[in-house]
Design a protein around this motif. Structure first.
Motif, PDB file in Angstrom:
ATOM      1  N   UNK A 111      35.409 -23.011  18.163  1.00  0.00           N
ATOM      2  CA  UNK A 111      36.658 -23.282  18.882  1.00  0.00           C
ATOM      3  C   UNK A 111      37.468 -24.360  18.161  1.00  0.00           C
ATOM      4  N   UNK A 112      36.777 -25.399  17.689  1.00  0.00           N
ATOM      5  CA  UNK A 112      37.468 -26.466  16.962  1.00  0.00           C
ATOM      6  C   UNK A 112      38.063 -25.928  15.669  1.00  0.00           C
ATOM      7  N   UNK A 113      37.307 -25.095  14.969  1.00  0.00           N
ATOM      8  CA  UNK A 113      37.803 -24.519  13.718  1.00  0.00           C
ATOM      9  C   UNK A 113      39.021 -23.636  13.966  1.00  0.00           C
ATOM     10  N   UNK A 114      39.009 -22.891  15.049  1.00  0.00           N
ATOM     11  CA  UNK A 114      40.159 -22.042  15.371  1.00  0.00           C
ATOM     12  C   UNK A 114      41.406 -22.868  15.663  1.00  0.00           C
ATOM     13  N   UNK A 115      41.236 -23.975  16.348  1.00  0.00           N
ATOM     14  CA  UNK A 115      42.379 -24.854  16.629  1.00  0.00           C
ATOM     15  C   UNK A 115      43.003 -25.358  15.333  1.00  0.00           C
ATOM     16  N   UNK A 123      44.944 -22.635  13.184  1.00  0.00           N
ATOM     17  CA  UNK A 123      45.882 -21.780  13.931  1.00  0.00           C
ATOM     18  C   UNK A 123      47.047 -21.326  13.060  1.00  0.00           C
ATOM     19  N   UNK A 124      47.455 -22.155  12.104  1.00  0.00           N
ATOM     20  CA  UNK A 124      48.569 -21.794  11.234  1.00  0.00           C
ATOM     21  C   UNK A 124      48.149 -21.133   9.936  1.00  0.00           C
ATOM     22  N   UNK A 125      46.872 -20.768   9.825  1.00  0.00           N
ATOM     23  CA  UNK A 125      46.353 -20.146   8.601  1.00  0.00           C
ATOM     24  C   UNK A 125      45.652 -18.832   8.974  1.00  0.00           C
ATOM     25  N   UNK A 126      46.409 -17.752   9.152  1.00  0.00           N
ATOM     26  CA  UNK A 126      45.801 -16.489   9.593  1.00  0.00           C
ATOM     27  C   UNK A 126      44.614 -16.027   8.756  1.00  0.00           C
ATOM     28  N   UNK A 127      44.602 -16.160   7.410  1.00  0.00           N
ATOM     29  CA  UNK A 127      43.421 -15.710   6.665  1.00  0.00           C
ATOM     30  C   UNK A 127      42.157 -16.488   7.021  1.00  0.00           C
ATOM     31  N   UNK A 154      32.309 -19.389   6.631  1.00  0.00           N
ATOM     32  CA  UNK A 154      33.152 -19.719   7.777  1.00  0.00           C
ATOM     33  C   UNK A 154      33.551 -21.193   7.759  1.00  0.00           C
ATOM     34  N   UNK A 155      32.599 -22.096   7.489  1.00  0.00           N
ATOM     35  CA  UNK A 155      32.899 -23.529   7.474  1.00  0.00           C
ATOM     36  C   UNK A 155      33.895 -23.853   6.368  1.00  0.00           C
ATOM     37  N   UNK A 156      33.733 -23.249   5.206  1.00  0.00           N
ATOM     38  CA  UNK A 156      34.678 -23.490   4.118  1.00  0.00           C
ATOM     39  C   UNK A 156      36.077 -22.996   4.482  1.00  0.00           C
ATOM     40  N   UNK A 157      36.154 -21.858   5.169  1.00  0.00           N
ATOM     41  CA  UNK A 157      37.471 -21.374   5.627  1.00  0.00           C
ATOM     42  C   UNK A 157      38.104 -22.384   6.570  1.00  0.00           C
ATOM     43  N   UNK A 158      37.300 -22.965   7.446  1.00  0.00           N
ATOM     44  CA  UNK A 158      37.779 -24.013   8.345  1.00  0.00           C
ATOM     45  C   UNK A 158      38.279 -25.215   7.547  1.00  0.00           C
ATOM     46  N   UNK A 159      37.541 -25.657   6.550  1.00  0.00           N
ATOM     47  CA  UNK A 159      37.922 -26.825   5.764  1.00  0.00           C
ATOM     48  C   UNK A 159      39.196 -26.582   4.959  1.00  0.00           C
ATOM     49  N   UNK A 160      39.547 -25.318   4.712  1.00  0.00           N
ATOM     50  CA  UNK A 160      40.792 -25.035   3.988  1.00  0.00           C
ATOM     51  C   UNK A 160      42.002 -25.638   4.684  1.00  0.00           C
ATOM     52  N   UNK A 161      41.925 -25.784   6.007  1.00  0.00           N
ATOM     53  CA  UNK A 161      43.044 -26.364   6.760  1.00  0.00           C
ATOM     54  C   UNK A 161      43.261 -27.823   6.405  1.00  0.00           C
TER      55      UNK A 161
END
Length: 531
Positions: free
Chosen positions: A437-441, A444-448, A486-493
């Motif tokens: 949930x935190x990663x999705x928040x 939010x502005x990075x659809x990929x 998944x975690x790396x995708x989250x860190x991209x933000x």
């Protein structure tokens, strides 16, 4: 190598972590920069010169004693006198009481300089944490200040000839004699189990105190080097030659019970968790050092270009730039994940949900930090070409030194089972749901990136959670790898370089699909064991 560059990158990672604002307290940006700046100086001026010495001179076993390079003594004293051994330790014992986030921020710089030398500090500061939490008042007062002051070092003693990862088969025994304990048995793979750097060495040791089988019969002891403790040998290893790996014999050695009898393994995890965080720092540090070596070589090595003109630096070639980019992006993403793990651990002292997040991330940063160090060393050798394969350059040593990172403090398979079985599935997946949930928040502005996170959630909820226990164990390793994507995708933000983020996200979904396919294949392959 410019250690200040690595310090600046770490400061940027800390400031990019939203939770840092919740815990920064009295730390301003200037304070953070000052701490990391000083750590960079120590790393470059004091520790880095030891790295080649550690490999070339190594440790020497002579008639039951172990000699380490003479230069170690002054360097360890400099670490202690500067307060670096006690950053995260309790002030009542001489520590500074600083957050774990600052410990990893400084320690990864020291690991960049010389991971073999830093093995002594890693075990000692983890032992200080352990004893601060579980030892009686007299033992704490006797040992923790000395560990922080650099007047003593400490080890973790688990493995035996017949008991490695299978801790429940430990045979070393402890018996009570009057009001004292005595330990007898043999322990192996003990980093800095003997050395001449300081005069006092303590061993945090698991021994059997009852006939109860498995881990429930194990208790935790502190055994000081001296009567009843013998160094049997040091191992001849692939790498980390400057870290003496000892086999120790215990023959009615005087011992102090730490904590509660029969609860040795759960208590020892205070030390193990700290050492797994240290391994993550080792991996990041090795990767940084190897990328820097490859980049510096690419700037000065001249090959190719117009035959009628002088040769050009190889960094001008697109393929070399590609290789350097493929090293740097994972380093930047990992740095952010490591900081997130440490800050979550700090906040977890008062917030159970953050403690769960840190516990969930820890097996990921331990394992993928280890792989990052080894993989980056291999890539750096390719950039240097034949030169990288020689001892004239540091990357071949880094490759040898870093291979063990994925082995000690829990192998890849053990980290995978921890991640899937004990963290993601615990409490009906509450910790994983909170983190997703935190990663999705944040994305939010990075659809990929959001697509990667959503796909992992769907996969875990529909394929992993309903699976049998045997299937979950069988698929744990690819599930962990999917979780790391998944975690790396989250860190991209949190990455300031949108090009690097886009570069990672271009391959993230296909990589995730591949790990999901592997997970399902492994689950199906193991159905035969359930029938």
């Amino acid at each position: 190598m410019n250690f200040q560059t690595h310090a600046d990158a770490m400061q940027n990672a800390i400031l990019a972590t939203p939770e840092w604002r919740k815990m920064r307290g009295g730390f301003g940006d200037d304070d953070l920069a000052a701490i990391l700046g000083e750590a960079a100086k120590i790393a470059g001026d004091v520790i880095a010169p030891l790295n080649s010495i550690a490999d070339r001179v190594g440790a020497v076993f002579d008639s039951g004693s172990v000699r380490v390079p003479a230069e170690y003594r002054s360097a360890y004293r400099a670490l202690a006198d500067g307060g670096w051994l006690g950053m995260e330790q309790a002030p009542e014992f001489g520590g500074q009481g600083l957050p774990l986030a600052l410990f990893v921020a400084a320690n990864q710089l020291f690991e960049t300089a010389s991971p073999a030398f830093m093995m002594a500090a890693g075990g000692s500061r983890a032992a200080a944490k352990l004893l601060s939490e579980w030892a009686d008042e007299d033992t704490r007062a006797d040992w923790v200040p000395d560990l922080i002051a650099g007047d003593a070092t400490a080890t973790i003693c688990i493995s035996e000839p017949e008991a490695g990862s299978d801790v429940g088969r430990i045979r070393t025994k402890a018996r009570r004699v009057a009001d004292a304990w005595r330990v007898s048995g043999q322990k192996i793979w003990i980093s800095f189990g003997n050395h001449d750097m300081v005069s006092r060495i303590g061993h945090c040791l698991l021994a059997r105190t009852s006939d109860v089988p498995g881990t429930r019969g194990l208790s935790l002891f502190l055994v000081e080097a001296g009567p009843g403790v013998t160094t049997l040998r040091i191992e001849e290893k692939l790498g980390l030659h400057g870290s003496p790996t000892c086999a120790l014999g215990f023959d009615d050695a005087p011992a102090t019970l730490v904590g509660e009898e029969g609860r040795g393994l759960p208590q020892l995890f205070t030390m193990i968790r700290h050492m797994r965080l240290m391994v993550a720092c080792q991996g990041l540090g090795t990767a940084q050092a190897c990328h820097a070596a490859a980049y510096e070589h690419a700037m000065v090595r001249r090959q190719g270009g117009d035959p009628a003109a002088p040769a050009v630096p190889i960094i001008t070639h697109p393929d070399v730039r590609r290789q350097l980019d493929e090293m740097k992006t994972p380093i930047d993403l990992f740095r952010l994940a490591l900081v997130e793990t440490a800050i979550a651990a700090d906040l977890g002292e008062d917030d159970p949900s953050m403690a769960q997040r840190s516990a969930l991330l820890l097996p990921l940063v331990k394992n993928f930090g280890a792989e990052l160090g080894f993989d980056t060393a291999g890539r750096a050798i390719m950039v240097l070409g034949g030169s990288g394969y020689t001892t004239d350059y540091p990357v071949e040593q880094a490759l040898r030194d870093s291979r063990v990172f994925a082995i000690y403090e829990g192998t890849t398979g053990m980290q995978a089972q921890d991640f899937v079985l004990r963290q993601c599935l615990a409490k009906d997946g509450a910790a994983l749901k909170d983190m997703l949930d935190r990663a999705c928040e944040e994305t939010a502005g990075m659809p990929p990136a959001r697509e990667v996170i959503d796909q992992f959630r769907t996969f875990f909820d529909t394929r992993v959670k309903p699976a049998s226990r045997v299937a979950q164990i069988a698929m744990a390793e690819p599930v962990m790898r999917a979780g790391w994507i998944m975690v790396q995708a989250w860190m991209c933000a949190r990455m300031p370089d949108s090009h690097s983020a886009r570069s990672f996200l271009c391959s993230a979904l296909p990589s995730l699909d591949r790990e999901i396919a592997r997970a399902m294949f492994e689950a199906n392959q193991n159905r035969v064991f359930e029938e």
